[in-house]
Design a protein around this motif. Structure first.
Motif, PDB file in Angstrom:
ATOM      1  N   ALA A  64      18.914   2.190   6.670  1.00  0.00           N
ATOM      2  CA  ALA A  64      18.608   3.500   7.254  1.00  0.00           C
ATOM      3  C   ALA A  64      19.756   4.489   7.092  1.00  0.00           C
ATOM      4  CB  ALA A  64      18.253   3.343   8.730  1.00  0.00           C
ATOM      5  N   ILE A  65      20.970   3.991   6.955  1.00  0.00           N
ATOM      6  CA  ILE A  65      22.120   4.878   6.766  1.00  0.00           C
ATOM      7  C   ILE A  65      21.997   5.644   5.450  1.00  0.00           C
ATOM      8  CG2 ILE A  65      24.622   4.924   6.382  1.00  0.00           C
ATOM      9  CD1 ILE A  65      24.763   2.449   8.280  1.00  0.00           C
ATOM     10  N   ARG A  66      21.589   4.936   4.428  1.00  0.00           N
ATOM     11  CA  ARG A  66      21.496   5.547   3.082  1.00  0.00           C
ATOM     12  C   ARG A  66      20.119   6.124   2.792  1.00  0.00           C
ATOM     13  NH1 ARG A  66      22.864   7.837  -1.394  1.00  0.00           N
ATOM     14  NH2 ARG A  66      22.963   6.654  -3.307  1.00  0.00           N
ATOM     15  N   TYR A  67      19.074   5.474   3.298  1.00  0.00           N
ATOM     16  CA  TYR A  67      17.706   5.877   3.007  1.00  0.00           C
ATOM     17  C   TYR A  67      16.941   6.075   4.314  1.00  0.00           C
ATOM     18  CZ  TYR A  67      19.010   3.964  -1.521  1.00  0.00           C
ATOM     19  OH  TYR A  67      19.663   3.697  -2.700  1.00  0.00           O
ATOM     20  N   PRO A  68      16.830   7.292   4.773  1.00  0.00           N
ATOM     21  CA  PRO A  68      16.100   7.531   6.039  1.00  0.00           C
ATOM     22  C   PRO A  68      14.667   7.032   5.967  1.00  0.00           C
ATOM     23  CG  PRO A  68      17.230   9.509   5.276  1.00  0.00           C
ATOM     24  CD  PRO A  68      17.321   8.496   4.176  1.00  0.00           C
ATOM     25  N   PHE A  69      14.129   6.651   7.114  1.00  0.00           N
ATOM     26  CA  PHE A  69      12.793   6.060   7.157  1.00  0.00           C
ATOM     27  C   PHE A  69      11.717   7.014   6.657  1.00  0.00           C
ATOM     28  CE2 PHE A  69       8.848   4.576   9.112  1.00  0.00           C
ATOM     29  CZ  PHE A  69       8.834   3.296   8.602  1.00  0.00           C
ATOM     30  N   ARG A  70      11.940   8.288   6.736  1.00  0.00           N
ATOM     31  CA  ARG A  70      10.914   9.242   6.298  1.00  0.00           C
ATOM     32  C   ARG A  70      10.565   9.087   4.815  1.00  0.00           C
ATOM     33  NH1 ARG A  70      15.531  12.223   6.927  1.00  0.00           N
ATOM     34  NH2 ARG A  70      16.278  13.256   5.059  1.00  0.00           N
ATOM     35  N   MET A  71      11.393   8.314   4.099  1.00  0.00           N
ATOM     36  CA  MET A  71      11.108   8.093   2.681  1.00  0.00           C
ATOM     37  C   MET A  71       9.824   7.294   2.478  1.00  0.00           C
ATOM     38  SD  MET A  71      14.865   7.377   1.116  1.00  0.00           S
ATOM     39  CE  MET A  71      14.211   7.259  -0.542  1.00  0.00           C
ATOM     40  N   LEU A  72       9.390   6.538   3.476  1.00  0.00           N
ATOM     41  CA  LEU A  72       8.163   5.751   3.347  1.00  0.00           C
ATOM     42  C   LEU A  72       6.968   6.596   3.772  1.00  0.00           C
ATOM     43  CD1 LEU A  72       8.880   2.138   4.610  1.00  0.00           C
ATOM     44  CD2 LEU A  72       8.353   2.895   2.315  1.00  0.00           C
ATOM     45  N   GLN A  73       6.488   7.413   2.888  1.00  0.00           N
ATOM     46  CA  GLN A  73       5.365   8.284   3.214  1.00  0.00           C
ATOM     47  C   GLN A  73       4.104   7.932   2.427  1.00  0.00           C
ATOM     48  OE1 GLN A  73       5.382  10.308   5.743  1.00  0.00           O
ATOM     49  NE2 GLN A  73       7.528   9.896   6.139  1.00  0.00           N
ATOM     50  N   GLN A  74       4.125   6.831   1.708  1.00  0.00           N
ATOM     51  CA  GLN A  74       2.947   6.432   0.940  1.00  0.00           C
ATOM     52  C   GLN A  74       1.803   6.114   1.894  1.00  0.00           C
ATOM     53  OE1 GLN A  74       3.967   3.126  -1.526  1.00  0.00           O
ATOM     54  NE2 GLN A  74       5.655   4.188  -2.515  1.00  0.00           N
ATOM     55  N   LYS A  75       0.593   6.331   1.438  1.00  0.00           N
ATOM     56  CA  LYS A  75      -0.582   6.057   2.269  1.00  0.00           C
ATOM     57  C   LYS A  75      -0.621   4.622   2.756  1.00  0.00           C
ATOM     58  CE  LYS A  75      -3.638   9.581   0.463  1.00  0.00           C
ATOM     59  NZ  LYS A  75      -4.915   9.882  -0.194  1.00  0.00           N
ATOM     60  N   SER A  76      -0.225   3.695   1.911  1.00  0.00           N
ATOM     61  CA  SER A  76      -0.285   2.283   2.284  1.00  0.00           C
ATOM     62  C   SER A  76       0.704   1.932   3.391  1.00  0.00           C
ATOM     63  CB  SER A  76      -0.023   1.401   1.063  1.00  0.00           C
ATOM     64  OG  SER A  76       1.269   1.655   0.547  1.00  0.00           O
ATOM     65  N   HIS A  77       1.712   2.756   3.604  1.00  0.00           N
ATOM     66  CA  HIS A  77       2.716   2.489   4.633  1.00  0.00           C
ATOM     67  C   HIS A  77       2.445   3.218   5.942  1.00  0.00           C
ATOM     68  CE1 HIS A  77       5.389   1.718   0.969  1.00  0.00           C
ATOM     69  NE2 HIS A  77       5.043   0.548   1.459  1.00  0.00           N
ATOM     70  N   ARG A  78       1.552   4.173   5.923  1.00  0.00           N
ATOM     71  CA  ARG A  78       1.318   4.991   7.119  1.00  0.00           C
ATOM     72  C   ARG A  78       0.778   4.193   8.292  1.00  0.00           C
ATOM     73  NH1 ARG A  78      -1.222  10.101   4.064  1.00  0.00           N
ATOM     74  NH2 ARG A  78       0.711  10.799   3.114  1.00  0.00           N
ATOM     75  N   HIS A  79      -0.119   3.234   8.028  1.00  0.00           N
ATOM     76  CA  HIS A  79      -0.676   2.460   9.142  1.00  0.00           C
ATOM     77  C   HIS A  79       0.391   1.591   9.802  1.00  0.00           C
ATOM     78  CE1 HIS A  79      -1.020  -0.461   5.871  1.00  0.00           C
ATOM     79  NE2 HIS A  79      -1.083  -1.399   6.792  1.00  0.00           N
ATOM     80  N   VAL A  80       1.327   1.073   9.007  1.00  0.00           N
ATOM     81  CA  VAL A  80       2.424   0.283   9.576  1.00  0.00           C
ATOM     82  C   VAL A  80       3.321   1.173  10.422  1.00  0.00           C
ATOM     83  CG1 VAL A  80       4.463  -1.090   9.013  1.00  0.00           C
ATOM     84  CG2 VAL A  80       2.373  -1.368   7.686  1.00  0.00           C
ATOM     85  N   LYS A  81       3.649   2.338   9.895  1.00  0.00           N
ATOM     86  CA  LYS A  81       4.492   3.280  10.627  1.00  0.00           C
ATOM     87  C   LYS A  81       3.822   3.701  11.933  1.00  0.00           C
ATOM     88  CE  LYS A  81       6.992   7.606  10.023  1.00  0.00           C
ATOM     89  NZ  LYS A  81       7.256   8.724   9.122  1.00  0.00           N
ATOM     90  N   LEU A  82       2.519   3.958  11.901  1.00  0.00           N
ATOM     91  CA  LEU A  82       1.781   4.351  13.104  1.00  0.00           C
ATOM     92  C   LEU A  82       1.794   3.221  14.135  1.00  0.00           C
ATOM     93  CD1 LEU A  82      -0.070   6.355  14.588  1.00  0.00           C
ATOM     94  CD2 LEU A  82      -1.990   5.285  13.416  1.00  0.00           C
ATOM     95  N   TYR A  83       1.543   1.984  13.697  1.00  0.00           N
ATOM     96  CA  TYR A  83       1.545   0.831  14.592  1.00  0.00           C
ATOM     97  C   TYR A  83       2.914   0.657  15.247  1.00  0.00           C
ATOM     98  CZ  TYR A  83       1.642  -4.021  16.091  1.00  0.00           C
ATOM     99  OH  TYR A  83       1.818  -5.162  16.828  1.00  0.00           O
ATOM    100  N   LEU A  84       3.956   0.689  14.434  1.00  0.00           N
ATOM    101  CA  LEU A  84       5.298   0.483  14.964  1.00  0.00           C
ATOM    102  C   LEU A  84       5.724   1.624  15.882  1.00  0.00           C
ATOM    103  CD1 LEU A  84       7.085  -0.983  11.839  1.00  0.00           C
ATOM    104  CD2 LEU A  84       6.461  -2.178  13.929  1.00  0.00           C
ATOM    105  N   THR A  85       5.338   2.819  15.560  1.00  0.00           N
ATOM    106  CA  THR A  85       5.655   3.954  16.420  1.00  0.00           C
ATOM    107  C   THR A  85       4.936   3.819  17.755  1.00  0.00           C
ATOM    108  OG1 THR A  85       5.980   5.363  14.491  1.00  0.00           O
ATOM    109  CG2 THR A  85       5.619   6.469  16.594  1.00  0.00           C
ATOM    110  N   ARG A  86       3.703   3.359  17.731  1.00  0.00           N
ATOM    111  CA  ARG A  86       2.908   3.219  18.956  1.00  0.00           C
ATOM    112  C   ARG A  86       3.456   2.123  19.875  1.00  0.00           C
ATOM    113  NH1 ARG A  86      -3.224   2.495  18.188  1.00  0.00           N
ATOM    114  NH2 ARG A  86      -3.164   4.747  18.207  1.00  0.00           N
ATOM    115  N   TYR A  87       3.784   0.967  19.311  1.00  0.00           N
ATOM    116  CA  TYR A  87       4.165  -0.180  20.137  1.00  0.00           C
ATOM    117  C   TYR A  87       5.677  -0.405  20.233  1.00  0.00           C
ATOM    118  CZ  TYR A  87      -0.778  -1.129  20.106  1.00  0.00           C
ATOM    119  OH  TYR A  87      -2.131  -1.021  20.261  1.00  0.00           O
ATOM    120  N   GLY A  88       6.444   0.183  19.363  1.00  0.00           N
ATOM    121  CA  GLY A  88       7.900   0.069  19.429  1.00  0.00           C
ATOM    122  C   GLY A  88       8.383  -1.367  19.380  1.00  0.00           C
TER     123      GLY A  88
END
Length: 138
Positions: A64-88
């Motif tokens: 995360a220091i070198r590559y911020p998480f916002r770099m994962l914006q592909q459609k296939s990654h959005r559901h994972v990001k949404l799940y993790l954001t919701r449940y932490g």
């Protein structure tokens, strides 16, 4: 500590990084063997596997220091990001799952989840898994 217990610790640690391992089979063998108390075996396996999950989490933090998480914006990654954001950090209870558990720890670190809460849920998930495995072979 005996070589068998060190083997269980190392196997559990390796199994919880991005490398494959066979800690469940080793725990099952030691449980059936009956030479060591089951509680001790579960504790050692949980410690090794939990530390491996925390190491994987820390690797995500370093990325995360070198590559911020916002770099994962592909459609296939959005559901994972949404799940993790919701449940932490609670989602790390699932860190014991094969195939997805290790990447889950990595991504949680990458998303900069709270370290202490994440470590607690990683350890709890791993503990529950090893309780089930040992319980099956008692």
């Amino acid at each position: 500590m005996s070589p068998e217990l060190w083997g269980l610790f190392v196997s559990s640690l390796i199994s919880s990084t991005l490398l494959p391992g066979g800690s469940e089979a080793y725990l099952a063998w030691l449980t059936v063997d009956g030479q060591y108390p089951t509680e001790q075996l579960i504790a050692i396996a949980t410690l090794g596997n939990g530390l491996g999950g925390i190491i994987t989490f820390a690797m995500g933090r370093l990325v995360a220091i070198r590559y911020p998480f916002r770099m994962l914006q592909q459609k296939s990654h959005r559901h994972v990001k949404l799940y993790l954001t919701r449940y932490g950090s609670v989602s790390l209870l699932l860190s014991w799952l094969p195939i997805v558990g290790d990447p889950l720890c990595f991504v949680a670190g990458w998303m900069k989840f709270n370290f202490l809460l994440s470590a607690i849920f990683i350890m709890l998930g791993k503990f529950l898994r090893y309780c089930v495995v040992a319980g099956i072979f008692l």
